[in-house]
Scaffold this active site. Structure first.
Site, PDB file in Angstrom:
ATOM      1  N   ARG A  28       0.824  -1.215   0.000  1.00 60.22           N
ATOM      2  CA  ARG A  28       0.000   0.000   0.000  1.00 60.22           C
ATOM      3  C   ARG A  28       0.855   1.260   0.000  1.00 60.22           C
ATOM      4  O   ARG A  28       0.503   2.244   0.648  1.00 60.22           O
ATOM      5  CB  ARG A  28      -0.934   0.029   1.209  1.00 60.22           C
ATOM      6  CG  ARG A  28      -2.026  -1.006   1.185  1.00 60.22           C
ATOM      7  CD  ARG A  28      -3.072  -0.655   0.142  1.00 60.22           C
ATOM      8  NE  ARG A  28      -4.041  -1.739   0.006  1.00 60.22           N
ATOM      9  CZ  ARG A  28      -5.220  -1.754   0.613  1.00 60.22           C
ATOM     10  NH1 ARG A  28      -5.573  -0.746   1.351  1.00 60.22           N
ATOM     11  NH2 ARG A  28      -6.023  -2.767   0.454  1.00 60.22           N
ATOM     12  N   ARG A  77      -4.039   6.214   0.384  1.00 58.16           N
ATOM     13  CA  ARG A  77      -4.677   7.431   0.885  1.00 58.16           C
ATOM     14  C   ARG A  77      -3.849   8.215   1.896  1.00 58.16           C
ATOM     15  O   ARG A  77      -4.183   9.350   2.206  1.00 58.16           O
ATOM     16  CB  ARG A  77      -6.052   7.100   1.464  1.00 58.16           C
ATOM     17  CG  ARG A  77      -7.080   6.972   0.352  1.00 58.16           C
ATOM     18  CD  ARG A  77      -8.473   6.853   0.881  1.00 58.16           C
ATOM     19  NE  ARG A  77      -8.707   5.515   1.382  1.00 58.16           N
ATOM     20  CZ  ARG A  77      -9.904   5.051   1.743  1.00 58.16           C
ATOM     21  NH1 ARG A  77     -10.954   5.835   1.708  1.00 58.16           N
ATOM     22  NH2 ARG A  77     -10.035   3.811   2.171  1.00 58.16           N
ATOM     23  N   ARG A  88      -7.320  11.142  -6.429  1.00 59.68           N
ATOM     24  CA  ARG A  88      -8.512  10.423  -5.976  1.00 59.68           C
ATOM     25  C   ARG A  88      -9.706  11.358  -5.799  1.00 59.68           C
ATOM     26  O   ARG A  88     -10.856  10.945  -5.963  1.00 59.68           O
ATOM     27  CB  ARG A  88      -8.171   9.713  -4.666  1.00 59.68           C
ATOM     28  CG  ARG A  88      -9.271   8.965  -3.995  1.00 59.68           C
ATOM     29  CD  ARG A  88      -9.621   7.680  -4.703  1.00 59.68           C
ATOM     30  NE  ARG A  88     -10.566   6.930  -3.894  1.00 59.68           N
ATOM     31  CZ  ARG A  88     -11.868   7.207  -3.844  1.00 59.68           C
ATOM     32  NH1 ARG A  88     -12.365   8.187  -4.572  1.00 59.68           N
ATOM     33  NH2 ARG A  88     -12.671   6.491  -3.074  1.00 59.68           N
ATOM     34  N   ASP A 133      -6.295  -3.484  -7.638  1.00 62.05           N
ATOM     35  CA  ASP A 133      -6.872  -4.056  -6.425  1.00 62.05           C
ATOM     36  C   ASP A 133      -7.164  -5.535  -6.646  1.00 62.05           C
ATOM     37  O   ASP A 133      -7.504  -5.940  -7.761  1.00 62.05           O
ATOM     38  CB  ASP A 133      -8.163  -3.323  -6.037  1.00 62.05           C
ATOM     39  CG  ASP A 133      -8.588  -3.666  -4.615  1.00 62.05           C
ATOM     40  OD1 ASP A 133      -7.930  -3.204  -3.675  1.00 62.05           O
ATOM     41  OD2 ASP A 133      -9.548  -4.431  -4.448  1.00 62.05           O
ATOM     42  N   TYR A 142     -14.014 -12.604   0.596  1.00 63.26           N
ATOM     43  CA  TYR A 142     -14.800 -11.406   0.246  1.00 63.26           C
ATOM     44  C   TYR A 142     -16.084 -11.784  -0.474  1.00 63.26           C
ATOM     45  O   TYR A 142     -17.150 -11.214  -0.227  1.00 63.26           O
ATOM     46  CB  TYR A 142     -13.972 -10.448  -0.624  1.00 63.26           C
ATOM     47  CG  TYR A 142     -12.979  -9.643   0.182  1.00 63.26           C
ATOM     48  CD1 TYR A 142     -13.367  -8.484   0.840  1.00 63.26           C
ATOM     49  CD2 TYR A 142     -11.665 -10.054   0.307  1.00 63.26           C
ATOM     50  CE1 TYR A 142     -12.466  -7.745   1.587  1.00 63.26           C
ATOM     51  CE2 TYR A 142     -10.748  -9.328   1.057  1.00 63.26           C
ATOM     52  CZ  TYR A 142     -11.157  -8.169   1.694  1.00 63.26           C
ATOM     53  OH  TYR A 142     -10.272  -7.451   2.440  1.00 63.26           O
TER      54      TYR A 142
HETATM   55  O1  1CP Z   1       0.055  -1.627  -2.473  1.00 65.31           O
HETATM   56  C1  1CP Z   1      -0.169  -0.750  -3.324  1.00 65.31           C
HETATM   57  O2  1CP Z   1       0.217   0.414  -3.204  1.00 65.31           O
HETATM   58  C2  1CP Z   1      -0.871  -1.152  -4.606  1.00 65.31           C
HETATM   59  C3  1CP Z   1      -2.287  -1.015  -4.616  1.00 65.31           C
HETATM   60  C4  1CP Z   1      -3.200  -1.985  -3.866  1.00 65.31           C
HETATM   61  C5  1CP Z   1      -3.020  -3.336  -3.491  1.00 65.31           C
HETATM   62  C6  1CP Z   1      -1.777  -4.188  -3.612  1.00 65.31           C
HETATM   63  C7  1CP Z   1      -4.512  -1.634  -3.501  1.00 65.31           C
HETATM   64  C8  1CP Z   1      -5.096  -0.294  -3.720  1.00 65.31           C
HETATM   65  N1  1CP Z   1      -5.138  -2.743  -3.006  1.00 65.31           N
HETATM   66  C9  1CP Z   1      -4.250  -3.797  -2.962  1.00 65.31           C
HETATM   67  C10 1CP Z   1      -4.497  -5.177  -2.526  1.00 65.31           C
HETATM   68  C11 1CP Z   1      -5.665  -5.459  -1.664  1.00 65.31           C
HETATM   69  N2  1CP Z   1      -6.956  -5.017  -1.777  1.00 65.31           N
HETATM   70  C12 1CP Z   1      -5.641  -6.390  -0.599  1.00 65.31           C
HETATM   71  C13 1CP Z   1      -4.439  -7.187  -0.196  1.00 65.31           C
HETATM   72  C14 1CP Z   1      -3.544  -6.371   0.663  1.00 65.31           C
HETATM   73  C15 1CP Z   1      -4.033  -6.175   2.063  1.00 65.31           C
HETATM   74  O3  1CP Z   1      -4.227  -7.186   2.752  1.00 65.31           O
HETATM   75  O4  1CP Z   1      -4.177  -5.018   2.457  1.00 65.31           O
HETATM   76  C16 1CP Z   1      -6.923  -6.446  -0.039  1.00 65.31           C
HETATM   77  C17 1CP Z   1      -7.368  -7.278   1.141  1.00 65.31           C
HETATM   78  C18 1CP Z   1      -7.750  -5.567  -0.783  1.00 65.31           C
HETATM   79  C19 1CP Z   1      -9.193  -5.318  -0.580  1.00 65.31           C
HETATM   80  C20 1CP Z   1      -9.439  -3.888  -0.391  1.00 65.31           C
HETATM   81  N3  1CP Z   1      -9.503  -2.971  -1.410  1.00 65.31           N
HETATM   82  C21 1CP Z   1      -9.562  -3.190   0.825  1.00 65.31           C
HETATM   83  C22 1CP Z   1      -9.471  -3.810   2.209  1.00 65.31           C
HETATM   84  C23 1CP Z   1     -10.798  -3.987   2.828  1.00 65.31           C
HETATM   85  C24 1CP Z   1     -10.709  -4.803   4.110  1.00 65.31           C
HETATM   86  O5  1CP Z   1     -11.195  -5.922   4.119  1.00 65.31           O
HETATM   87  O6  1CP Z   1     -10.091  -4.318   5.082  1.00 65.31           O
HETATM   88  C25 1CP Z   1      -9.749  -1.832   0.513  1.00 65.31           C
HETATM   89  C26 1CP Z   1      -9.959  -0.704   1.464  1.00 65.31           C
HETATM   90  C27 1CP Z   1      -9.687  -1.712  -0.905  1.00 65.31           C
HETATM   91  C28 1CP Z   1      -9.740  -0.455  -1.711  1.00 65.31           C
HETATM   92  C29 1CP Z   1      -8.378   0.050  -2.078  1.00 65.31           C
HETATM   93  N4  1CP Z   1      -7.428  -0.706  -2.747  1.00 65.31           N
HETATM   94  C30 1CP Z   1      -6.310   0.075  -2.981  1.00 65.31           C
HETATM   95  C31 1CP Z   1      -6.571   1.377  -2.447  1.00 65.31           C
HETATM   96  C32 1CP Z   1      -5.622   2.551  -2.524  1.00 65.31           C
HETATM   97  C33 1CP Z   1      -7.862   1.345  -1.870  1.00 65.31           C
HETATM   98  C34 1CP Z   1      -8.570   2.518  -1.223  1.00 65.31           C
HETATM   99  C35 1CP Z   1      -9.549   3.027  -2.197  1.00 65.31           C
HETATM  100  C36 1CP Z   1      -9.822   4.493  -2.058  1.00 65.31           C
HETATM  101  O7  1CP Z   1      -8.976   5.318  -2.445  1.00 65.31           O
HETATM  102  O8  1CP Z   1     -10.923   4.819  -1.614  1.00 65.31           O
END
Ligand code: 1CP
Length: 342
Positions: free
Chosen positions: A24, A28, A37, A73, A150
């Site tokens: 990540r 944000r 964003r 994502d 999910y």
């Molecule tokens: O790492 C990076 O910078 C690359 C971008 C990236 C990656 C690798 C994003 C952007 N998401 C992910 C993978 C991801 N997505 C995972 C595996 C990593 C982890 O365990 O954190 C998971 C579980 C998700 C699912 C997901 N997508 C969540 C988590 C929800 C939960 O269950 O807690 C969320 C919040 C998202 C949305 C998301 N994905 C990425 C961003 C920047 C965001 C936020 C979106 C926004 O700007 O509103």
């Protein structure tokens, strides 16, 4: 590129310093990201290769890390299955029609990732070109268990009651769902490699909720199948959290690099994995909210445990938290480079 510190460490070759990148790292907590964003919905950012590329590259330039990770994502791969994925307000992604039994598994829409996720592979191509051979690009996918959790829960969860209930109630339906996901994930990963990804991370973020016995029965065979289907020659990082009680099973499932979270000591966990694999980790993301001195001290402790052994990629144990000051992340990256310089 073959000589990048990150790719060398993945292959357990000696490097002049320990490479570092952060899960990540584009998100944000970063003002540059929030600015883009503010103008686009999250899904639109992911679907626009030019914007995904810009976010990917801006983050690595700001932080000075040793690898870029594609902005995308893990749940995008599930969107064409037709279960109503949306990224709503602050509570994260939601599936309006969760998968709750065999009939739902059989009703999942058939599709070609190569066709319907072509924007992801185009983002890989553009990001790779923008990085201009200077830094490697990590592609990624969710692991079948984490993706299924999910689909079944309909949202992020902590106790994963529905997911566990599903696999205990109807093992056959579970294995059918997992097999379907293995096929999609393998094709998604191979298409990213084809498009130029230099390494792949498989995120099994939530599999640590399972008992080792359930991991063996319901997850391990599918992970083995997945790893066997990934085009050889590209390092694959097998990431999970909360799996300190079954790290040997995670290693047995596959991967050239094993991700470790902060709940284990890196030296003890590496010994348990064996030194024939590389490891990645494992600073607690919350440490990035501490003082620079504390961040440096804790980074130093992890480097001491790695003891300069080839095959350590520095990272957090999970993603950067939203409330993290970006200067602290830069301070961490600088500390890792300085303290590991050899
Ligand atoms: O790492 C990076 O910078 C690359 C971008 C990236 C990656 C690798 C994003 C952007 N998401 C992910 C993978 C991801 N997505 C995972 C595996 C990593 C982890 O365990 O954190 C998971 C579980 C998700 C699912 C997901 N997508 C969540 C988590 C929800 C939960 O269950 O807690 C969320 C919040 C998202 C949305 C998301 N994905 C990425 C961003 C920047 C965001 C936020 C979106 C926004 O700007 O509103």
């Amino acid at each position: 590129m073959r000589n990048s510190t990150f790719l060398s460490a993945c292959r357990r070759e000696k490097t002049p310093y320990t490479p570092v990148w952060l899960m990540r790292q584009a998100g944000r907590y970063m003002e540059e990201y929030r600015k883009v964003r503010a103008r686009f919905a999250f899904l639109d950012l992911c679907r626009r290769p030019d914007l995904a590329c810009e976010i990917t590259v801006t983050a690595v330039e700001r932080l000075g890390v040793d690898a870029a990770i594609l902005f995308s994502d893990i749940l995008l791969l599930l969107e064409p299955l037709g279960r109503g994925l949306s990224y709503g307000g602050g509570d994260g992604p939601v599936f309006s029609r969760p998968v709750r039994g065999r009939a739902d598994v059989d009703a999942l829409r058939e599709f070609d990732p190569e066709e319907e996720l072509s924007f992801v592979y185009e983002a890989v191509r553009q990001s790779r070109a923008a990085l201009a051979g200077k830094l490697p690009l990590i592609g990624f996918a969710g692991a079948p268990f984490t993706l299924a959790s999910y689909l079944i829960e309909g949202r992020g969860s902590r106790p994963f009651v529905e997911t566990k209930r599903f696999l205990h109630a109807d093992g056959e339906a579970w294995h059918a769902l997992a097999a379907r996901l293995v096929d999609l994930v393998a094709r998604h990963i191979n298409a990213q490699i084809e498009a130029g990804a230099d390494a792949i991370q498989v995120f099994d973020s939530w599999v640590g909720c399972l008992a080792p016995e359930d991991y063996r029965a319901y997850v391990l065979p599918h992970m083995r199948e997945l790893f066997s289907r990934i085009q050889p020659g590209v390092p694959v990082i097998h990431f999970s959290t909360g799996t300190g009680g079954m790290i040997e099973l995670i290693r047995d499932a596959g991967g050239t690099v094993i991700g470790l979270d902060w709940r284990v000591d890196l030296d003890a966990a590496w010994r348990r994995c064996g030194y024939h694999v590389a490891v990645q980790g494992n600073l607690d993301p919350v440490v990035l909210l501490a003082s620079r001195a504390e961040i440096r001290r804790q980074a130093g402790e992890i480097l001491k445990r790695a003891a300069g052994r080839p095959g350590h990629v520095f990272n957090l144990g999970h993603g950067v938290l939203q409330q993290t000051p970006v200067e602290n992340v830069v301070a961490l990256v600088d500390s890792v480079h300085e303290l590991s310089s050899r």
